[in-house]
Design a protein around this motif. Structure first.
Motif, PDB file in Angstrom:
ATOM      1  N   ILE A  83       9.409  -6.113  -7.120  1.00 25.05           N
ATOM      2  CA  ILE A  83       9.140  -7.537  -6.891  1.00 25.05           C
ATOM      3  C   ILE A  83       8.152  -7.707  -5.743  1.00 25.05           C
ATOM      4  O   ILE A  83       7.209  -8.506  -5.819  1.00 25.05           O
ATOM      5  N   ALA A  84       8.345  -6.939  -4.674  1.00 30.07           N
ATOM      6  CA  ALA A  84       7.437  -7.028  -3.527  1.00 30.07           C
ATOM      7  C   ALA A  84       6.029  -6.598  -3.911  1.00 30.07           C
ATOM      8  O   ALA A  84       5.038  -7.218  -3.502  1.00 30.07           O
ATOM      9  N   VAL A  85       5.919  -5.532  -4.701  1.00 26.71           N
ATOM     10  CA  VAL A  85       4.606  -5.068  -5.146  1.00 26.71           C
ATOM     11  C   VAL A  85       3.933  -6.133  -6.010  1.00 26.71           C
ATOM     12  O   VAL A  85       2.739  -6.433  -5.837  1.00 26.71           O
ATOM     13  N   ALA A  86       4.676  -6.715  -6.945  1.00 26.92           N
ATOM     14  CA  ALA A  86       4.109  -7.749  -7.810  1.00 26.92           C
ATOM     15  C   ALA A  86       3.606  -8.932  -6.989  1.00 26.92           C
ATOM     16  O   ALA A  86       2.545  -9.507  -7.283  1.00 26.92           O
ATOM     17  N   THR A  87       4.343  -9.277  -5.943  1.00 32.24           N
ATOM     18  CA  THR A  87       3.923 -10.376  -5.074  1.00 32.24           C
ATOM     19  C   THR A  87       2.624 -10.032  -4.355  1.00 32.24           C
ATOM     20  O   THR A  87       1.717 -10.864  -4.240  1.00 32.24           O
ATOM     21  N   ALA A  88       2.520  -8.797  -3.871  1.00 35.08           N
ATOM     22  CA  ALA A  88       1.293  -8.367  -3.193  1.00 35.08           C
ATOM     23  C   ALA A  88       0.104  -8.401  -4.152  1.00 35.08           C
ATOM     24  O   ALA A  88      -1.001  -8.826  -3.780  1.00 35.08           O
ATOM     25  N   LEU A  89       0.315  -7.971  -5.384  1.00 38.47           N
ATOM     26  CA  LEU A  89      -0.769  -7.992  -6.368  1.00 38.47           C
ATOM     27  C   LEU A  89      -1.203  -9.423  -6.668  1.00 38.47           C
ATOM     28  O   LEU A  89      -2.400  -9.704  -6.816  1.00 38.47           O
ATOM     29  N   GLU A  90      -0.239 -10.333  -6.736  1.00 35.30           N
ATOM     30  CA  GLU A  90      -0.568 -11.744  -6.951  1.00 35.30           C
ATOM     31  C   GLU A  90      -1.407 -12.293  -5.807  1.00 35.30           C
ATOM     32  O   GLU A  90      -2.220 -13.203  -5.996  1.00 35.30           O
ATOM     33  N   ARG A  91      -1.239 -11.724  -4.618  1.00 40.21           N
ATOM     34  CA  ARG A  91      -1.978 -12.171  -3.436  1.00 40.21           C
ATOM     35  C   ARG A  91      -3.276 -11.401  -3.231  1.00 40.21           C
ATOM     36  O   ARG A  91      -3.915 -11.519  -2.190  1.00 40.21           O
ATOM     37  N   GLY A  92      -3.649 -10.602  -4.227  1.00 40.72           N
ATOM     38  CA  GLY A  92      -4.956  -9.961  -4.200  1.00 40.72           C
ATOM     39  C   GLY A  92      -4.992  -8.530  -3.720  1.00 40.72           C
ATOM     40  O   GLY A  92      -6.073  -8.001  -3.427  1.00 40.72           O
ATOM     41  N   GLU A 122      -3.343   4.006 -12.205  1.00 45.08           N
ATOM     42  CA  GLU A 122      -4.059   3.902 -13.477  1.00 45.08           C
ATOM     43  C   GLU A 122      -4.637   2.503 -13.671  1.00 45.08           C
ATOM     44  O   GLU A 122      -5.652   2.333 -14.350  1.00 45.08           O
ATOM     45  N   ASP A 123      -4.006   1.518 -13.058  1.00 45.16           N
ATOM     46  CA  ASP A 123      -4.497   0.141 -13.136  1.00 45.16           C
ATOM     47  C   ASP A 123      -5.572  -0.148 -12.091  1.00 45.16           C
ATOM     48  O   ASP A 123      -6.024  -1.289 -11.962  1.00 45.16           O
ATOM     49  N   GLY A 124      -5.949   0.870 -11.306  1.00 39.45           N
ATOM     50  CA  GLY A 124      -7.032   0.707 -10.345  1.00 39.45           C
ATOM     51  C   GLY A 124      -6.606   0.368  -8.935  1.00 39.45           C
ATOM     52  O   GLY A 124      -7.456   0.054  -8.089  1.00 39.45           O
ATOM     53  N   ILE A 125      -5.304   0.449  -8.641  1.00 40.49           N
ATOM     54  CA  ILE A 125      -4.811   0.157  -7.299  1.00 40.49           C
ATOM     55  C   ILE A 125      -4.753   1.453  -6.491  1.00 40.49           C
ATOM     56  O   ILE A 125      -4.176   2.445  -6.938  1.00 40.49           O
ATOM     57  N   GLU A 126      -5.342   1.449  -5.309  1.00 40.30           N
ATOM     58  CA  GLU A 126      -5.265   2.620  -4.430  1.00 40.30           C
ATOM     59  C   GLU A 126      -3.863   2.689  -3.831  1.00 40.30           C
ATOM     60  O   GLU A 126      -3.363   1.697  -3.294  1.00 40.30           O
ATOM     61  N   MET A 127      -3.224   3.860  -3.915  1.00 38.71           N
ATOM     62  CA  MET A 127      -1.816   3.975  -3.560  1.00 38.71           C
ATOM     63  C   MET A 127      -1.570   5.043  -2.495  1.00 38.71           C
ATOM     64  O   MET A 127      -2.165   6.116  -2.517  1.00 38.71           O
ATOM     65  N   LEU A 128      -0.663   4.724  -1.585  1.00 38.37           N
ATOM     66  CA  LEU A 128      -0.098   5.691  -0.644  1.00 38.37           C
ATOM     67  C   LEU A 128       1.386   5.392  -0.515  1.00 38.37           C
ATOM     68  O   LEU A 128       1.770   4.244  -0.279  1.00 38.37           O
ATOM     69  N   LEU A 129       2.215   6.405  -0.689  1.00 39.82           N
ATOM     70  CA  LEU A 129       3.645   6.296  -0.425  1.00 39.82           C
ATOM     71  C   LEU A 129       3.941   7.170   0.779  1.00 39.82           C
ATOM     72  O   LEU A 129       3.435   8.295   0.876  1.00 39.82           O
TER      73      LEU A 129
END
Length: 216
Positions: A83-92, A122-129
């Motif tokens: 949910i938090a990730v989806a919110t961040a994506l909605e905010r750009g 794969e959707d083009g988001i740069e990721m770091l965990l």
């Protein structure tokens, strides 16, 4: 760091380090449920706090009365982190740092975070965990570079068969390597500094331990 970068504070362990502070600098912050407990130690104030709050003690809520909370029911189809990730994506968001996404008591959550990160990449988001002590990066076809301290450990775990895998800047380099699914061939390598990865096909995860020099 660009305003398109977001930190998601998650409920797993998180060790503050200088490297972590550099990685987090300048990013916007969203907390997922109990991940809010990391905010004080990191000197961060989230712009939003989401989740069902089943792992958030009352004292933590009282500590952050001016952070907007967005509650969700416990019976839901997504984790608080998703949910938090989806919110961040909605905010750009174009870059996501999932802080507290590795380790902890819930290995199902940690593994899900890794798989979800690969999908987002794969959707083009740069990721770091990151847990502060350990970092994870999705590895997809193409080239990528990770700056690691000389002598620190890293591994590549294939999510399926990998072809055309090359590793430069490591003690055990590879060139155009075929890695069968389930192989341990790429576990426990040692960085010589910045490491370059090239992959022709397949999906994998790079797990790095930037403060672990046991292989040096």
């Amino acid at each position: 760091m660009s305003k398109q970068a977001f930190i998601i504070l998650m409920g797993g362990p998180l060790t503050p380090t200088d490297r972590l502070a550099t990685q987090l600098a300048g990013a916007r912050v969203i907390a997922a449920d109990g991940g809010m407990r990391h905010a004080s130690a990191l000197g961060l104030k989230p712009e939003l706090w989401v989740g069902d709050f089943d792992s958030t003690p009352d004292a933590l809520i009282a500590e952050w009365p001016d952070v907007r909370r967005e509650p969700y029911p416990a019976a839901k189809s997504e984790t608080d982190g998703e949910i938090a990730v989806a919110t961040a994506l909605e905010r750009g968001a174009k870059r996501l740092i999932l802080a507290g996404a590795l380790g902890g008591e819930r290995s199902d959550h940690a593994f899900m975070h890794l798989l979800y990160a690969a999908k987002l990449a794969e959707d083009g988001i740069e990721m770091l965990l990151t847990s502060g002590e350990e970092e994870a990066y999705p590895l997809l076809p193409g080239s990528s570079v990770i700056a690691l301290p000389k002598g620190s450990l890293f591994s590549i775990l294939g999510l399926d068969t990998l072809t055309g895998l090359s590793i430069e800047g490591a003690r055990y380099p590879l060139r155009d390597f075929h890695l069968p699914f389930g192989s341990s061939r790429t576990v426990s390598n040692v960085a010589e500094g910045t490491v370059r990865f090239t992959l022709s096909s397949g999906r994998a995860l790079i797990l790095a331990r930037p403060h672990d020099f046991s292989g040096a």
